[in-house]
Design a protein around this motif. Sequence first.
Motif, PDB file in Angstrom:
ATOM      1  N   VAL A   1      79.765   6.256  -3.906  1.00  0.00           N
ATOM      2  CA  VAL A   1      78.481   6.885  -3.582  1.00  0.00           C
ATOM      3  C   VAL A   1      78.179   6.731  -2.098  1.00  0.00           C
ATOM      4  O   VAL A   1      77.738   7.675  -1.428  1.00  0.00           O
ATOM      5  N   GLY A   2      78.439   5.548  -1.565  1.00  0.00           N
ATOM      6  CA  GLY A   2      78.205   5.322  -0.145  1.00  0.00           C
ATOM      7  C   GLY A   2      79.026   6.239   0.740  1.00  0.00           C
ATOM      8  O   GLY A   2      78.519   6.772   1.743  1.00  0.00           O
ATOM      9  N   ASP A   3      80.292   6.448   0.386  1.00  0.00           N
ATOM     10  CA  ASP A   3      81.150   7.347   1.166  1.00  0.00           C
ATOM     11  C   ASP A   3      80.602   8.772   1.141  1.00  0.00           C
ATOM     12  O   ASP A   3      80.584   9.465   2.173  1.00  0.00           O
ATOM     13  N   GLU A   4      80.156   9.220  -0.034  1.00  0.00           N
ATOM     14  CA  GLU A   4      79.607  10.578  -0.148  1.00  0.00           C
ATOM     15  C   GLU A   4      78.299  10.712   0.633  1.00  0.00           C
ATOM     16  O   GLU A   4      78.024  11.763   1.220  1.00  0.00           O
ATOM     17  N   LEU A   5      77.493   9.666   0.632  1.00  0.00           N
ATOM     18  CA  LEU A   5      76.243   9.707   1.391  1.00  0.00           C
ATOM     19  C   LEU A   5      76.508   9.856   2.886  1.00  0.00           C
ATOM     20  O   LEU A   5      75.821  10.617   3.574  1.00  0.00           O
TER      21      LEU A   5
ATOM     22  N   LEU B   1      79.019  -0.047 -14.706  1.00  0.00           N
ATOM     23  CA  LEU B   1      79.546   1.223 -14.218  1.00  0.00           C
ATOM     24  C   LEU B   1      78.792   1.685 -12.977  1.00  0.00           C
ATOM     25  O   LEU B   1      79.395   2.213 -12.028  1.00  0.00           O
ATOM     26  N   ALA B   2      77.489   1.474 -12.977  1.00  0.00           N
ATOM     27  CA  ALA B   2      76.698   1.845 -11.803  1.00  0.00           C
ATOM     28  C   ALA B   2      77.131   1.031 -10.590  1.00  0.00           C
ATOM     29  O   ALA B   2      77.299   1.574  -9.485  1.00  0.00           O
ATOM     30  N   THR B   3      77.323  -0.250 -10.794  1.00  0.00           N
ATOM     31  CA  THR B   3      77.734  -1.121  -9.687  1.00  0.00           C
ATOM     32  C   THR B   3      79.098  -0.707  -9.142  1.00  0.00           C
ATOM     33  O   THR B   3      79.315  -0.659  -7.924  1.00  0.00           O
TER      34      THR B   3
ATOM     35  N   LEU C   1      72.615  -0.565  -4.020  1.00  0.00           N
ATOM     36  CA  LEU C   1      72.578   0.844  -3.617  1.00  0.00           C
ATOM     37  C   LEU C   1      71.925   0.993  -2.251  1.00  0.00           C
ATOM     38  O   LEU C   1      72.411   1.750  -1.392  1.00  0.00           O
ATOM     39  N   ASN C   2      70.842   0.275  -2.034  1.00  0.00           N
ATOM     40  CA  ASN C   2      70.170   0.347  -0.734  1.00  0.00           C
ATOM     41  C   ASN C   2      71.078  -0.106   0.403  1.00  0.00           C
ATOM     42  O   ASN C   2      71.017   0.439   1.512  1.00  0.00           O
TER      43      ASN C   2
ATOM     44  N   THR D   1      65.587  11.283   0.174  1.00  0.00           N
ATOM     45  CA  THR D   1      66.088  10.197  -0.664  1.00  0.00           C
ATOM     46  C   THR D   1      67.114  10.820  -1.598  1.00  0.00           C
ATOM     47  O   THR D   1      66.880  11.890  -2.167  1.00  0.00           O
ATOM     48  N   VAL D   2      68.231  10.171  -1.769  1.00  0.00           N
ATOM     49  CA  VAL D   2      69.244  10.655  -2.705  1.00  0.00           C
ATOM     50  C   VAL D   2      70.278   9.546  -2.896  1.00  0.00           C
ATOM     51  O   VAL D   2      70.435   8.672  -2.038  1.00  0.00           O
ATOM     52  N   GLY D   3      70.978   9.607  -4.022  1.00  0.00           N
ATOM     53  CA  GLY D   3      72.028   8.629  -4.304  1.00  0.00           C
ATOM     54  C   GLY D   3      71.841   7.920  -5.639  1.00  0.00           C
ATOM     55  O   GLY D   3      72.816   7.474  -6.255  1.00  0.00           O
ATOM     56  N   ALA D   4      70.608   7.808  -6.100  1.00  0.00           N
ATOM     57  CA  ALA D   4      70.345   7.066  -7.337  1.00  0.00           C
ATOM     58  C   ALA D   4      70.974   7.750  -8.548  1.00  0.00           C
ATOM     59  O   ALA D   4      71.553   7.076  -9.416  1.00  0.00           O
ATOM     60  N   ILE D   5      70.859   9.067  -8.615  1.00  0.00           N
ATOM     61  CA  ILE D   5      71.449   9.787  -9.753  1.00  0.00           C
ATOM     62  C   ILE D   5      72.960   9.625  -9.751  1.00  0.00           C
ATOM     63  O   ILE D   5      73.579   9.369 -10.794  1.00  0.00           O
ATOM     64  N   ASP D   6      73.576   9.759  -8.585  1.00  0.00           N
ATOM     65  CA  ASP D   6      75.033   9.602  -8.480  1.00  0.00           C
ATOM     66  C   ASP D   6      75.471   8.199  -8.885  1.00  0.00           C
ATOM     67  O   ASP D   6      76.564   8.016  -9.432  1.00  0.00           O
ATOM     68  N   ALA D   7      74.609   7.222  -8.630  1.00  0.00           N
ATOM     69  CA  ALA D   7      74.925   5.838  -8.981  1.00  0.00           C
ATOM     70  C   ALA D   7      74.670   5.532 -10.457  1.00  0.00           C
ATOM     71  O   ALA D   7      74.989   4.433 -10.918  1.00  0.00           O
TER      72      ALA D   7
END
Length: 301
Positions: A177-181, A169-171, A224-225, A137-143
């Motif tokens: 974030v999706g591209d990096e994931l 800002l998170a949105t 995010l999901n 699981t990852v991405g929440a911190i980046d978001a």
Amino acid sequence: MLTNAHVNARFLTRLGAVSAVTVGLVVGVAATPATALPEAASSYSVVTAGTHSKWFPLHRSSVALGDSYTAGQGAPPYVPGQCLQSKYAGYPTIAALFSVYRLTENRACSGATIADTAAQLTVPTPVNGNTALVTLTVGAIDAGSNTVLAACGQYPDPGAPPCSTAIDLATQSLPHVGDELAVLYETIATTLPNARVAVLNYPLLFKPGADPLGDAINSVTTLLNEEIRVAVDDAVAATGNPKIMHVDVTQEFAGHAIGDLVPYIAYNPADLAATENFHPNALGNALGYARALASDRVFAR
């Protein structure tokens, strides 16, 4: 020799019986570290058909990567160190009790970003190239999850400027974030070409409709999901590797959020700074994350 269907059925039957009382029993069994098991390559069963025999490994190695949700931050006690890894009740440990995959290493760490997770593949040493399963699981911190929870915890009104600004800002960060994931998933699949890569998303933390702030945070989690799901699809398309799998945990957590009768999320209203707050508790790791892996047939050979 059990078939895949039998293995998964047995997993779901046994795991489905876990309750607030029996989780303690699961933890007791897990007190023997998975790494104390024999090497996966040395544990085999044999199936004979006519004059032909074929050997199958009883255990296949798995590695856990990513952030606090895979580390098991909501289910103390913790392994000594800075990563807040659950000693007994993180989902990678629980899943190893009920599947053919033996957890050889959990590199997940509280606060890990996408870049940190990529580094976990090589630091402190490269992940074993024979790894058969990766869960993460990852991405929440980046978001900006920490920023949102901190701002909205201080100003618990989604319309208040500090909270609304953090949510906005998170949105706005989510497409990046999706591209990096997607790049991360491609990197993992390329680095470990023999591994099944199970990408798990995040549960909705709050009971829907109970509070406007909870609904606002749930909405960002849902966005995010969706980025995580699309990133998995993009990584599969880029690599041609169908072993990159998206695992949706939201249905397992439905009805078990903060505010529900039996929450799968740790939350202590008397201590808003509690380390385990807003993370899956032992039940959430067992009946949420581990069960989602089984339901999506991640453990099939």
